[in-house]
Scaffold this active site. Structure first.
Site, PDB file in Angstrom:
ATOM      1  N   ASP A   1      45.330  42.813  40.298  1.00  0.00           N
ATOM      2  CA  ASP A   1      44.610  44.091  40.317  1.00  0.00           C
ATOM      3  C   ASP A   1      43.728  44.177  39.070  1.00  0.00           C
ATOM      4  O   ASP A   1      44.155  43.837  37.968  1.00  0.00           O
ATOM      5  CB  ASP A   1      45.597  45.262  40.368  1.00  0.00           C
ATOM      6  CG  ASP A   1      44.927  46.558  40.774  1.00  0.00           C
ATOM      7  OD1 ASP A   1      45.240  47.070  41.868  1.00  0.00           O
ATOM      8  OD2 ASP A   1      44.080  47.062  39.998  1.00  0.00           O
TER       9      ASP A   1
ATOM     10  N   HIS B   1      50.472  46.705  47.128  1.00  0.00           N
ATOM     11  CA  HIS B   1      50.625  46.506  45.684  1.00  0.00           C
ATOM     12  C   HIS B   1      51.972  45.852  45.418  1.00  0.00           C
ATOM     13  O   HIS B   1      52.986  46.199  46.044  1.00  0.00           O
ATOM     14  CB  HIS B   1      50.612  47.849  44.946  1.00  0.00           C
ATOM     15  CG  HIS B   1      49.333  48.609  45.054  1.00  0.00           C
ATOM     16  ND1 HIS B   1      48.400  48.664  44.047  1.00  0.00           N
ATOM     17  CD2 HIS B   1      48.822  49.359  46.064  1.00  0.00           C
ATOM     18  CE1 HIS B   1      47.374  49.416  44.421  1.00  0.00           C
ATOM     19  NE2 HIS B   1      47.614  49.860  45.638  1.00  0.00           N
TER      20      HIS B   1
ATOM     21  N   VAL C   1      40.939  52.194  48.330  1.00  0.00           N
ATOM     22  CA  VAL C   1      40.211  51.103  48.997  1.00  0.00           C
ATOM     23  C   VAL C   1      40.721  51.035  50.438  1.00  0.00           C
ATOM     24  O   VAL C   1      41.910  50.767  50.671  1.00  0.00           O
ATOM     25  CB  VAL C   1      40.427  49.755  48.279  1.00  0.00           C
ATOM     26  CG1 VAL C   1      39.755  48.634  49.065  1.00  0.00           C
ATOM     27  CG2 VAL C   1      39.877  49.808  46.851  1.00  0.00           C
TER      28      VAL C   1
ATOM     29  N   HIS D   1      46.153  46.880  52.057  1.00  0.00           N
ATOM     30  CA  HIS D   1      46.655  46.015  50.974  1.00  0.00           C
ATOM     31  C   HIS D   1      48.004  46.533  50.515  1.00  0.00           C
ATOM     32  O   HIS D   1      48.306  47.721  50.650  1.00  0.00           O
ATOM     33  CB  HIS D   1      45.679  45.975  49.795  1.00  0.00           C
ATOM     34  CG  HIS D   1      45.349  47.327  49.243  1.00  0.00           C
ATOM     35  ND1 HIS D   1      44.437  48.171  49.846  1.00  0.00           N
ATOM     36  CD2 HIS D   1      45.825  47.997  48.171  1.00  0.00           C
ATOM     37  CE1 HIS D   1      44.360  49.290  49.154  1.00  0.00           C
ATOM     38  NE2 HIS D   1      45.203  49.219  48.132  1.00  0.00           N
TER      39      HIS D   1
ATOM     40  N   ASN E   1      49.742  52.304  49.769  1.00  0.00           N
ATOM     41  CA  ASN E   1      49.187  53.657  49.767  1.00  0.00           C
ATOM     42  C   ASN E   1      48.373  53.860  51.048  1.00  0.00           C
ATOM     43  O   ASN E   1      47.624  52.955  51.453  1.00  0.00           O
ATOM     44  CB  ASN E   1      48.289  53.857  48.552  1.00  0.00           C
ATOM     45  CG  ASN E   1      49.061  53.790  47.250  1.00  0.00           C
ATOM     46  OD1 ASN E   1      50.213  54.187  47.184  1.00  0.00           O
ATOM     47  ND2 ASN E   1      48.429  53.280  46.205  1.00  0.00           N
TER      48      ASN E   1
END
Ligand code: AMP
Ligand code: ZN
Length: 111
Positions: free
Chosen positions: A29, A99, A93, A97, A84
């Protein structure tokens, strides 16, 4: 499509790639929230987790993320995987994805 993660996947913009499988790329990240902060990104564009019905891809995403956590040396100390979703979930975004966070105690609060 103007999507930053599609551009990373197609190598139109640079990212720090730490691991790659057939359908998933794992990068660092750019704005880390913990000493280890990686993102597991499906190469195919799905805006959110709600849009992906491909269970095999989701399994590959988890497996690749787990591999990356081990490679980052945060498997024994512990880590957290987070997806998220939409505005109140904190998604910024809109390309699915996951994290992977670790390298310090992450605390008990989930939100
Ligand atoms: P989320 O808020 O869950 O949508 O997370 C998006 C994440 O993508 C944030 O943690 C950003 O720091 C990260 N990010 C945005 N652009 C880039 C980039 N070009 N390279 C690496 N990470 C990025
Ligand atoms: Zn995309």
């Amino acid at each position: 499509m103007d999507c930053v993660f599609c551009k990373i996947v197609s190598k139109k913009i640079k990212a720090n790639v730490v691991h790659e499988t057939e359908n998933v790329v794992i990068i660092k990240d750019v704005n880390p929230q913990a000493p280890a902060h990686l993102l597991a990104i499906p190469k195919k564009h799905y805006s959110t987790i709600l849009d992906c019905k491909d269970g095999a891809l989701l399994a590959e995403l988890f497996t690749a993320a787990t591999h990356a956590a081990k490679s980052a040396g945060i498997d024994k100390s512990g880590f957290r995987m987070v997806v998220n979703t939409n505005d109140e979930g904190g998604q910024t975004v809109f390309h699915l994805h996951m994290h992977i966070l670790g390298g310090r105690p992450l605390g008990g609060r989930m939100g």
